[in-house]
Design an enzyme around this catalytic site. Structure first.
Site, PDB file in Angstrom:
ATOM      1  N   LYS A 116      -7.891   7.054  -9.097  1.00 16.62           N
ATOM      2  CA  LYS A 116      -6.665   7.043  -8.287  1.00 16.62           C
ATOM      3  C   LYS A 116      -5.725   8.188  -8.640  1.00 16.62           C
ATOM      4  O   LYS A 116      -5.054   8.722  -7.758  1.00 16.62           O
ATOM      5  CB  LYS A 116      -5.951   5.697  -8.425  1.00 16.62           C
ATOM      6  N   GLU A 200       3.128   3.515 -10.203  1.00 19.06           N
ATOM      7  CA  GLU A 200       3.526   3.836  -8.840  1.00 19.06           C
ATOM      8  C   GLU A 200       4.811   3.083  -8.558  1.00 19.06           C
ATOM      9  O   GLU A 200       5.038   2.011  -9.116  1.00 19.06           O
ATOM     10  CB  GLU A 200       2.485   3.304  -7.833  1.00 19.06           C
ATOM     11  N   HIS A 235      -4.442  -9.646  -3.934  1.00 12.72           N
ATOM     12  CA  HIS A 235      -4.580  -8.242  -3.525  1.00 12.72           C
ATOM     13  C   HIS A 235      -5.919  -7.965  -2.837  1.00 12.72           C
ATOM     14  O   HIS A 235      -6.369  -6.827  -2.770  1.00 12.72           O
ATOM     15  CB  HIS A 235      -4.407  -7.270  -4.704  1.00 12.72           C
ATOM     16  N   ARG A 292     -16.845   4.760   1.845  1.00  9.59           N
ATOM     17  CA  ARG A 292     -17.982   3.932   2.259  1.00  9.59           C
ATOM     18  C   ARG A 292     -17.604   3.197   3.535  1.00  9.59           C
ATOM     19  O   ARG A 292     -16.479   3.293   4.003  1.00  9.59           O
ATOM     20  CB  ARG A 292     -18.254   2.897   1.170  1.00  9.59           C
TER      21      ARG A 292
HETATM   22  P1  ADP Z   1      -7.561  -1.686  -5.268  1.00  5.25           P
HETATM   23  O1  ADP Z   1      -8.299  -0.392  -5.345  1.00  5.25           O
HETATM   24  O2  ADP Z   1      -7.607  -2.471  -6.536  1.00  5.25           O
HETATM   25  O3  ADP Z   1      -7.891  -2.487  -4.046  1.00  5.25           O
HETATM   26  P2  ADP Z   1      -5.188  -0.625  -3.938  1.00  5.25           P
HETATM   27  O4  ADP Z   1      -4.506   0.571  -4.453  1.00  5.25           O
HETATM   28  O5  ADP Z   1      -6.051  -0.447  -2.724  1.00  5.25           O
HETATM   29  O6  ADP Z   1      -6.022  -1.276  -5.135  1.00  5.25           O
HETATM   30  O7  ADP Z   1      -4.122  -1.772  -3.648  1.00  5.25           O
HETATM   31  C1  ADP Z   1      -4.514  -3.076  -3.289  1.00  5.25           C
HETATM   32  C2  ADP Z   1      -3.325  -3.827  -2.708  1.00  5.25           C
HETATM   33  O8  ADP Z   1      -2.263  -3.931  -3.677  1.00  5.25           O
HETATM   34  C3  ADP Z   1      -2.681  -3.141  -1.513  1.00  5.25           C
HETATM   35  O9  ADP Z   1      -3.311  -3.470  -0.302  1.00  5.25           O
HETATM   36  C4  ADP Z   1      -1.261  -3.685  -1.582  1.00  5.25           C
HETATM   37  O10 ADP Z   1      -1.218  -4.995  -1.087  1.00  5.25           O
HETATM   38  C5  ADP Z   1      -0.988  -3.747  -3.071  1.00  5.25           C
HETATM   39  N1  ADP Z   1      -0.374  -2.491  -3.562  1.00  5.25           N
HETATM   40  C6  ADP Z   1      -1.015  -1.425  -4.100  1.00  5.25           C
HETATM   41  N2  ADP Z   1      -0.157  -0.440  -4.428  1.00  5.25           N
HETATM   42  C7  ADP Z   1       1.081  -0.881  -4.094  1.00  5.25           C
HETATM   43  C8  ADP Z   1       2.408  -0.326  -4.195  1.00  5.25           C
HETATM   44  N3  ADP Z   1       2.635   0.864  -4.730  1.00  5.25           N
HETATM   45  N4  ADP Z   1       3.439  -1.088  -3.761  1.00  5.25           N
HETATM   46  C9  ADP Z   1       3.235  -2.325  -3.249  1.00  5.25           C
HETATM   47  N5  ADP Z   1       2.026  -2.896  -3.127  1.00  5.25           N
HETATM   48  C10 ADP Z   1       0.950  -2.200  -3.549  1.00  5.25           C
END
Ligand code: ADP
Length: 495
Positions: A116, A200, A235, A292
């Site tokens: 990331k 973040e 999540h 993917r």
């Molecule tokens: P993973 O790779 O573990 O799935 P993501 O970065 O795609 O992680 O985030 C998964 C979920 O977590 C997102 O869909 C959102 O709901 C929440 N999320 C991630 N980053 C943030 C953020 N900076 N602020 C608020 N919610 C977040």
């Protein structure tokens, strides 16, 4: 075009890929583990190769055995599905080294997006908006605390190698930061073998809106609009829809362009998804890219009429995209519900086991991408997804009614599934109003109990006891106590 493709996966996604191959006149090779000897994908493939014991490391994650299976059967390409080796750069490289086409992006792109912080840096350099925060991980606690002050609380600690919502902690105040860093790092280390974490800005009241892209080897990149995936538990997405109720034409175009920009910056090839977080003001930020096919790809297929798996295969074979951005149009509204073997009344605890009875919903605009059959035992070893129930209708309201009907018709007996829970969400006022933030389930369904008697049992009794001529609705209203248990009605139901 390829003559034979090996599908390095199991369950519904293996079947989805096989369906595209069959339509394209391509022979399929399935692979299976010990526990999957009689799984649906094993039975459906034109030929199937046993690759090892049930533990994923011995079979579906075993690069060497999968490559051997492809060589042994003469498969020219491998489709990895999602999960398992789909985002494993070493696997993509191993395919290439063995003269087998990996149906997905180049190994380097997978590697770059797999981390990331690397991805965030790449996107910042490419001018794509990213969530404010760090582009490096593992700085000392003091510097991390300084970063947190800079971006402002609440912040989110995230694992650089993250996936599946693991290694994530919301931090509301400086006093909580150290503990959150430590616990996120140890969870990430255990899950990914890499404990790197970073910060973040935590976006409050966000939506998860992602854009599907297609990129060929000739430099053409297009997007296929958005998918709203905000309804999540832990999540992890469970309901997805397109179009998003929060995206108008102008925003759609902006997000689409940003996704194409992200793909171009990374040198992307094949189908991919650029995930954004969308805030209350309509600002969107890059979250991550999934290199993917997504679980939720069917909703995009339903509204655009474009077969994404076919496109993946064509792109991997080197064909140019015969679609321009302006050729991509959308019609109607599509919703997907993920049907897992799990118990929504017990914190979504997995519920593997034998499927005693299965009746899949059918009807206009209903698609159920299913990887199991009646009599199959859902193994404990893998992600317990059974199927993805997808509906398509003229508009959102009609799609909601269609999904309600499809969920009500879906009968699975022997294991727990969330059909009733999903129906309650779809039918709720906040969902109907399109008030779908990522906090939706915590806000509106913090604890859920089934309100209807056991619909599945009632439906089975109806099916088994056809002579009674009872309507399903009446049987449901009466409740299970009034209904003879299936094995009391018909001996052979005791499988
Ligand atoms: P993973 O790779 O573990 O799935 P993501 O970065 O795609 O992680 O985030 C998964 C979920 O977590 C997102 O869909 C959102 O709901 C929440 N999320 C991630 N980053 C943030 C953020 N900076 N602020 C608020 N919610 C977040």
């Amino acid at each position: 075009m390829f003559k034979k493709i090996l599908i390095a996966n199991r369950g519904e996604i293996a079947l989805r890929v096989m369906a595209a191959c069959r339509e394209m006149g391509i022979a399929t090779v399935g692979v299976y583990s010990e526990v999957d000897k009689s799984a649906l994908h094993t039975r459906t493939a034109d030929e199937a190769v046993f690759i090892g014991a049930s533990e994923p490391a011995e079979s579906y994650l075993n690069v060497e055995r999968i490559i051997d299976a492809a060589k042994q059967t003469g498969a020219e390409a491998i489709h990895p599905g999602y999960g398992f080796l789909a985002e494993n750069a070493d696997f993509a490289r191993a395919c290439q080294d063995n003269g087998i086409v990996f149906i997905g992006p180049p190994a380097k792109v997978i590697r770059d997006f797999g981390n990331k912080t690397v991805a965030r840096k790449m996107m910042v350099d490419g001018g794509v908006p990213v969530v404010p925060g760090m582009t490096e991980s593992n700085l000392d606690a003091k510097r991390v605390a300084a970063h947190a002050e800079e971006i402002g609380y609440p912040v989110l600690v995230k694992a650089a190698a993250g996936g599946g919502g693991k290694g994530m902690r919301i931090v509301n105040a400086p006093s909580e930061l150290a503990a959150a860093l430590e616990s996120a790092a140890s969870e990430a280390k255990a899950a990914f073998g890499d404990g790197s974490v970073y910060l973040e800005k935590y976006i409050t009241n966000p939506r998860h809106v992602e854009i599907q892209v297609l990129a060929d080897t000739h430099g053409n990149i297009i997007h296929l609009f958005e998918r709203e995936c905000s309804i999540q538990r832990r999540h992890q997405k469970i309901i997805e829809e397109t179009p998003s109720t929060a995206v108008n034409d102008e925003l759609r175009q902006k997000m689409g362009e940003a996704a194409v920009q992200a793909a171009a910056t990374a040198g992307y090839v094949n189908a991919g998804t650029v995930e954004f977080i969308l805030d209350e003001d309509g600002c969107f930020y890059f979250l991550e890219a999934n290199t993917r096919l997504q679980v939720e790809h069917p909703i995009t297929e339903m509204i655009t009429g474009i077969d994404l798996v076919r496109r993946q295969i064509e792109i991997a074979a080197g064909l140019p995209l015969d679609l321009k951005q302006e050729d991509v149009t959308a019609r109607g509204h599509a919703i997907e519900c993920r049907i897992y073997a799990e118990d929504p009344a017990n914190d979504f605890f997995p519920s593997p086991g034998k499927i005693v009875c299965l009746k899949e919903p059918t009807g206009p605009g209903i698609r159920n991408d299913c990887g199991v059959y009646q009599g199959f035992t859902v193994p404990v070893e893998y992600d317990p997804i059974l199927s993805k129930l997808v509906v398509h209708a003229e508009n959102r309201e009609a799609a909601i009614e269609r999904m309600k009907k499809a969920l009500a018709d879906y009968v699975v007996i022997g294991i727990k599934t969330p059909t009733q829970f999903l129906a309650d969400i779809i039918d709720s006022q906040p969902f109907r109003e399109g008030n779908t933030l990522t906090s939706f389930i915590d806000t509106y369904f913090p604890s859920w109990e089934p309100t209807l008697p056991d619909k599945d049992l009632a439906a089975l009794a109806f099916i088994a006891d056809g002579m009674a001529g009872k309507r399903v609705a009446d049987a449901v209203a009466e409740g299970p106590a009034e209904i003879p248990l299936p094995w009391q009605t018909l001996g052979h139901w005791r499988l």
